[in-house]
Design a protein around this motif. Structure first.
Motif, PDB file in Angstrom:
ATOM      1  N   GLN A   1      -1.019  10.518  19.984  1.00  0.00           N
ATOM      2  CA  GLN A   1      -1.410  11.129  18.724  1.00  0.00           C
ATOM      3  C   GLN A   1      -1.464  10.097  17.611  1.00  0.00           C
ATOM      4  O   GLN A   1      -0.613   9.208  17.523  1.00  0.00           O
ATOM      5  CB  GLN A   1      -0.437  12.245  18.354  1.00  0.00           C
ATOM      6  CG  GLN A   1      -0.456  13.410  19.336  1.00  0.00           C
ATOM      7  CD  GLN A   1       0.486  14.516  18.944  1.00  0.00           C
ATOM      8  OE1 GLN A   1       1.505  14.289  18.300  1.00  0.00           O
ATOM      9  NE2 GLN A   1       0.158  15.737  19.322  1.00  0.00           N
ATOM     10  N   TYR A   2      -2.477  10.242  16.753  1.00  0.00           N
ATOM     11  CA  TYR A   2      -2.648   9.360  15.617  1.00  0.00           C
ATOM     12  C   TYR A   2      -2.332  10.141  14.339  1.00  0.00           C
ATOM     13  O   TYR A   2      -2.680  11.318  14.214  1.00  0.00           O
ATOM     14  CB  TYR A   2      -4.085   8.846  15.542  1.00  0.00           C
ATOM     15  CG  TYR A   2      -4.551   8.051  16.737  1.00  0.00           C
ATOM     16  CD1 TYR A   2      -3.670   7.635  17.731  1.00  0.00           C
ATOM     17  CD2 TYR A   2      -5.882   7.705  16.874  1.00  0.00           C
ATOM     18  CE1 TYR A   2      -4.108   6.902  18.816  1.00  0.00           C
ATOM     19  CE2 TYR A   2      -6.336   6.966  17.969  1.00  0.00           C
ATOM     20  CZ  TYR A   2      -5.439   6.575  18.939  1.00  0.00           C
ATOM     21  OH  TYR A   2      -5.855   5.850  20.028  1.00  0.00           O
ATOM     22  N   ALA A   3      -1.713   9.449  13.412  1.00  0.00           N
ATOM     23  CA  ALA A   3      -1.310  10.100  12.162  1.00  0.00           C
ATOM     24  C   ALA A   3      -1.343   9.085  11.034  1.00  0.00           C
ATOM     25  O   ALA A   3      -1.634   7.898  11.246  1.00  0.00           O
ATOM     26  CB  ALA A   3       0.092  10.707  12.306  1.00  0.00           C
ATOM     27  N   TYR A   4      -1.040   9.549   9.827  1.00  0.00           N
ATOM     28  CA  TYR A   4      -0.941   8.656   8.679  1.00  0.00           C
ATOM     29  C   TYR A   4       0.514   8.224   8.506  1.00  0.00           C
ATOM     30  O   TYR A   4       1.439   8.987   8.799  1.00  0.00           O
ATOM     31  CB  TYR A   4      -1.468   9.343   7.424  1.00  0.00           C
ATOM     32  CG  TYR A   4      -2.924   9.723   7.550  1.00  0.00           C
ATOM     33  CD1 TYR A   4      -3.840   8.824   8.091  1.00  0.00           C
ATOM     34  CD2 TYR A   4      -3.388  10.982   7.180  1.00  0.00           C
ATOM     35  CE1 TYR A   4      -5.183   9.158   8.245  1.00  0.00           C
ATOM     36  CE2 TYR A   4      -4.733  11.325   7.313  1.00  0.00           C
ATOM     37  CZ  TYR A   4      -5.619  10.409   7.852  1.00  0.00           C
ATOM     38  OH  TYR A   4      -6.942  10.738   8.006  1.00  0.00           O
TER      39      TYR A   4
ATOM     40  N   CYS B   1       0.847  -1.192   0.000  1.00  0.00           N
ATOM     41  CA  CYS B   1       0.000   0.000   0.000  1.00  0.00           C
ATOM     42  C   CYS B   1       0.882   1.240   0.000  1.00  0.00           C
ATOM     43  O   CYS B   1       2.072   1.175   0.332  1.00  0.00           O
ATOM     44  CB  CYS B   1      -0.946   0.005   1.200  1.00  0.00           C
ATOM     45  SG  CYS B   1      -0.146  -0.232   2.797  1.00  0.00           S
ATOM     46  N   ASP B   2       0.293   2.355  -0.390  1.00  0.00           N
ATOM     47  CA  ASP B   2       1.022   3.618  -0.457  1.00  0.00           C
ATOM     48  C   ASP B   2       1.036   4.342   0.883  1.00  0.00           C
ATOM     49  O   ASP B   2       1.952   5.121   1.167  1.00  0.00           O
ATOM     50  CB  ASP B   2       0.386   4.546  -1.504  1.00  0.00           C
ATOM     51  CG  ASP B   2       0.319   3.899  -2.879  1.00  0.00           C
ATOM     52  OD1 ASP B   2       1.388   3.533  -3.404  1.00  0.00           O
ATOM     53  OD2 ASP B   2      -0.806   3.746  -3.402  1.00  0.00           O
ATOM     54  N   ILE B   3       0.014   4.088   1.685  1.00  0.00           N
ATOM     55  CA  ILE B   3      -0.164   4.823   2.934  1.00  0.00           C
ATOM     56  C   ILE B   3      -1.047   4.004   3.867  1.00  0.00           C
ATOM     57  O   ILE B   3      -1.898   3.237   3.413  1.00  0.00           O
ATOM     58  CB  ILE B   3      -0.808   6.204   2.651  1.00  0.00           C
ATOM     59  CG1 ILE B   3      -0.914   7.057   3.914  1.00  0.00           C
ATOM     60  CG2 ILE B   3      -2.175   6.045   1.977  1.00  0.00           C
ATOM     61  CD1 ILE B   3      -1.343   8.490   3.644  1.00  0.00           C
ATOM     62  N   ALA B   4      -0.805   4.140   5.165  1.00  0.00           N
ATOM     63  CA  ALA B   4      -1.670   3.508   6.176  1.00  0.00           C
ATOM     64  C   ALA B   4      -2.542   4.599   6.782  1.00  0.00           C
ATOM     65  O   ALA B   4      -2.035   5.580   7.319  1.00  0.00           O
ATOM     66  CB  ALA B   4      -0.837   2.838   7.259  1.00  0.00           C
ATOM     67  N   MET B   5      -3.857   4.411   6.671  1.00  0.00           N
ATOM     68  CA  MET B   5      -4.814   5.388   7.191  1.00  0.00           C
ATOM     69  C   MET B   5      -5.830   4.647   8.056  1.00  0.00           C
ATOM     70  O   MET B   5      -6.909   4.277   7.599  1.00  0.00           O
ATOM     71  CB  MET B   5      -5.511   6.127   6.040  1.00  0.00           C
ATOM     72  CG  MET B   5      -4.571   6.924   5.152  1.00  0.00           C
ATOM     73  SD  MET B   5      -5.402   7.800   3.787  1.00  0.00           S
ATOM     74  CE  MET B   5      -6.238   9.138   4.664  1.00  0.00           C
ATOM     75  N   PHE B   6      -5.447   4.389   9.309  1.00  0.00           N
ATOM     76  CA  PHE B   6      -6.398   3.738  10.227  1.00  0.00           C
ATOM     77  C   PHE B   6      -6.024   4.038  11.677  1.00  0.00           C
ATOM     78  O   PHE B   6      -5.898   3.175  12.513  1.00  0.00           O
ATOM     79  CB  PHE B   6      -6.481   2.220   9.980  1.00  0.00           C
ATOM     80  CG  PHE B   6      -5.206   1.443  10.164  1.00  0.00           C
ATOM     81  CD1 PHE B   6      -4.975   0.722  11.329  1.00  0.00           C
ATOM     82  CD2 PHE B   6      -4.246   1.413   9.182  1.00  0.00           C
ATOM     83  CE1 PHE B   6      -3.801  -0.008  11.507  1.00  0.00           C
ATOM     84  CE2 PHE B   6      -3.072   0.684   9.333  1.00  0.00           C
ATOM     85  CZ  PHE B   6      -2.852  -0.023  10.509  1.00  0.00           C
ATOM     86  N   GLY B   7      -5.877   5.336  11.958  1.00  0.00           N
ATOM     87  CA  GLY B   7      -5.624   5.743  13.333  1.00  0.00           C
ATOM     88  C   GLY B   7      -4.372   5.141  13.926  1.00  0.00           C
ATOM     89  O   GLY B   7      -4.403   4.582  15.017  1.00  0.00           O
ATOM     90  N   VAL B   8      -3.244   5.279  13.234  1.00  0.00           N
ATOM     91  CA  VAL B   8      -1.993   4.676  13.687  1.00  0.00           C
ATOM     92  C   VAL B   8      -1.321   5.598  14.708  1.00  0.00           C
ATOM     93  O   VAL B   8      -1.064   6.771  14.420  1.00  0.00           O
ATOM     94  CB  VAL B   8      -1.038   4.419  12.510  1.00  0.00           C
ATOM     95  CG1 VAL B   8       0.244   3.759  13.009  1.00  0.00           C
ATOM     96  CG2 VAL B   8      -1.710   3.547  11.455  1.00  0.00           C
ATOM     97  N   GLY B   9      -1.045   5.075  15.892  1.00  0.00           N
ATOM     98  CA  GLY B   9      -0.389   5.859  16.927  1.00  0.00           C
ATOM     99  C   GLY B   9       1.065   6.142  16.583  1.00  0.00           C
ATOM    100  O   GLY B   9       1.793   5.257  16.141  1.00  0.00           O
ATOM    101  N   ARG B  10       1.479   7.391  16.800  1.00  0.00           N
ATOM    102  CA  ARG B  10       2.867   7.793  16.527  1.00  0.00           C
ATOM    103  C   ARG B  10       3.735   7.433  17.728  1.00  0.00           C
ATOM    104  O   ARG B  10       3.833   8.186  18.679  1.00  0.00           O
ATOM    105  CB  ARG B  10       2.965   9.294  16.255  1.00  0.00           C
ATOM    106  CG  ARG B  10       2.241   9.714  15.013  1.00  0.00           C
ATOM    107  CD  ARG B  10       2.484  11.133  14.539  1.00  0.00           C
ATOM    108  NE  ARG B  10       3.182  12.037  15.418  1.00  0.00           N
ATOM    109  CZ  ARG B  10       3.819  13.124  14.989  1.00  0.00           C
ATOM    110  NH1 ARG B  10       3.860  13.415  13.697  1.00  0.00           N
ATOM    111  NH2 ARG B  10       4.405  13.947  15.828  1.00  0.00           N
TER     112      ARG B  10
END
Length: 273
Positions: A228-231, A104-113
């Motif tokens: 914090q959650y990020a992409y 995948c190009d990006i993970a977008m599911f509330g990933v914790g930093r």
């Protein structure tokens, strides 16, 4: 003569290092640019999601449809890029592998930093922030609040690879921590009685009390550390990361983050302007 020779050798070494650094930077920029070109050429943004994350990236079992803030925002991002979106199922235990292996190009599911994850992948600016919550049985004989959880003999379930795992290891003094790997295993452990409580965040806690009549939400009197959650994207793609950051800035400024946070009952944890 010897002094001149040493100076020449040192100069050559310095030049070689500078050239290598420039080449590495060039490769990084090229790879990053290639990512944007690849997305444009394929007319598709491939987004890694965990389809069991309530209000974030959740597959509704009644309708079979995906829903949640990151489903909405992934579609918005694809639209901004002028491409279609395709969703790739993953979970917290393997998503970094999936990014690194180009699934995948990006993970977008509330990933914790987390610091550990930052060693392997790059993160956008954050868009959500949540503390921790507990889920136990309404009829549990000794646990009736977050503050009564840390007792001898109490088993606390956490999912491996989440920020809750390290946070609980650092904060619990008497309770025993049981780590599970498979998504959804935490509630199975509690419901079966093998664990007394499991640790989660705001979105997943809301899912539990909405869908399960046995579940009780434990909210700390004193808020826990905010995570914090990020992409997330594969490392060393500065131009791609810059474009993702631009998207995050855009949705904060133009109201889309607030709109979809409200739609998915996540406004209390949204970092909107």
């Amino acid at each position: 003569m010897l002094k001149k020779t040493l100076v020449m050798v040192l100069s050559l070494c310095t030049a070689s290092i500078m050239a290598a650094n420039a080449l590495a930077t060039g490769i990084s920029e090229e790879n990053s640019s290639d990512r944007l070109q690849q997305i444009a050429a394929q007319k598709r943004l491939r987004v890694c999601i965990w389809p069991d994350y309530f209000s974030i990236s959740y597959k509704n079992r009644k309708t079979g449809e995906l829903e949640g803030i990151d489903i909405d925002l992934a579609r918005e991002f694809a639209s901004d890029l002028g491409v279609e979106v395709s969703f790739v199922n993953t979970h917290f235990g393997i998503f970094m592998n999936d990014l690194e292996s180009d699934k995948c190009d990006i993970a977008m599911f509330g990933v914790g930093r987390t610091q550990a994850r930052m060693q392997r992948i790059d993160f956008s600016q954050p868009y959500l922030s949540s503390g921790m919550y507990g889920i136990t049985h309404k009829t549990h004989p000794i646990i009736d609040s977050w503050e009564t959880m840390d007792q001898p003999g109490v088993i606390v379930s956490v999912q491996k690879g989440t920020y809750m795992e390290n946070a609980m290891k650092n904060s619990l003094k008497q309770a025993h921590i049981a780590t599970v790997i498979k998504p959804g295993q935490r509630e199975i452990e509690v419901r079966s009685g093998r664990a007394d409580v499991f640790i989660t965040d705001y979105p997943y806690g809301q899912k539990m009390i909405k869908n399960y009549d046995w579940a009780k939400l434990l909210t700390p009197v004193k808020a826990t550390d905010q995570f914090q959650y990020a992409y997330a994207v594969k490392k060393d793609q500065p131009q791609w990361l810059k474009r993702v950051d631009q998207f995050v800035a855009d949705i904060k400024k133009d109201g889309r983050l607030k709109q979809y946070a409200s739609k998915n009952n996540l406004l209390p944890i949204a970092l909107h302007d």
